[in-house]
Design an enzyme around this catalytic site. Sequence first.
Site, PDB file in Angstrom:
ATOM      1  N   PHE A 172     -30.074-129.580  62.999  1.00 16.58           N
ATOM      2  CA  PHE A 172     -31.258-130.050  62.073  1.00 16.58           C
ATOM      3  C   PHE A 172     -32.323-130.429  63.109  1.00 16.58           C
ATOM      4  CE2 PHE A 172     -33.923-132.783  59.653  1.00 16.58           C
ATOM      5  CZ  PHE A 172     -34.022-131.954  58.515  1.00 16.58           C
ATOM      6  N   HIS A 198     -46.636-133.004  48.723  1.00 15.13           N
ATOM      7  CA  HIS A 198     -46.187-131.693  49.346  1.00 15.13           C
ATOM      8  C   HIS A 198     -45.151-132.143  50.539  1.00 15.13           C
ATOM      9  CE1 HIS A 198     -46.066-127.506  50.338  1.00 15.13           C
ATOM     10  NE2 HIS A 198     -46.157-128.048  51.511  1.00 15.13           N
ATOM     11  N   THR A 249     -41.217-124.507  56.845  1.00 14.38           N
ATOM     12  CA  THR A 249     -39.979-125.095  56.863  1.00 14.38           C
ATOM     13  C   THR A 249     -39.201-124.886  55.688  1.00 14.38           C
ATOM     14  OG1 THR A 249     -41.013-126.649  58.466  1.00 14.38           O
ATOM     15  CG2 THR A 249     -39.176-127.607  57.042  1.00 14.38           C
ATOM     16  N   PHE A 250     -39.758-124.769  54.565  1.00 12.22           N
ATOM     17  CA  PHE A 250     -39.330-124.611  53.086  1.00 12.22           C
ATOM     18  C   PHE A 250     -38.366-123.396  53.084  1.00 12.22           C
ATOM     19  CE2 PHE A 250     -39.097-123.173  48.878  1.00 12.22           C
ATOM     20  CZ  PHE A 250     -38.931-124.430  48.207  1.00 12.22           C
ATOM     21  N   GLU A 251     -38.560-122.348  54.014  1.00 11.94           N
ATOM     22  CA  GLU A 251     -37.795-121.148  53.912  1.00 11.94           C
ATOM     23  C   GLU A 251     -36.865-121.205  54.759  1.00 11.94           C
ATOM     24  OE1 GLU A 251     -41.743-120.416  52.287  1.00 11.94           O
ATOM     25  OE2 GLU A 251     -41.353-121.281  54.340  1.00 11.94           O
TER      26      GLU A 251
END
Length: 158
Positions: free
Chosen positions: A112, A87, A57-59
């Site tokens: 989203f 985190h 998800t961070f990417e």
Amino acid sequence: MSGAGAPTLDVDGAGLRVTVVAASWHTVVMDGLIEGARRALAAARVTDVTWVRVPGTFELPVAARHAAGHADAVVALGVVIRGGTPHFDYVCQAAAMGLTDVAVRTGVPVGFGVLTCDDEAQALDRAGLPGSHEDKGAEAAEAALATVAALRASRLLP
């Protein structure tokens, strides 16, 4: 249930170019989100779909940023499940802020579809799987398409 009060969106997406960027963590949940987005896009008659898988998800924001240059709408799908460390908070905040930034800076609507859940049961309940109460992959795709339609109808987009 968080889906109470959700609007019914019925959008014709024929001719739109859509890119779906999806994380790879939590395979069963992600499979449900992706299938939900696929169903919603097909129901809206979108045929020009590019699928991009990223590690997590961070990417999603960087992939969405690159996709925005080639699409009328982007759909971002991911899941983050709370653990015992901060985190969760960092990844959720980075994804939300990053995807918002992509939409605002590029003017390309970003649906989203990132689940931020306390446990796996919550994620499964929102993944659009058989027995799920919600289909957040479909909702994210519908929201992105409806935003394009709203901007075009108001002549804010060509």
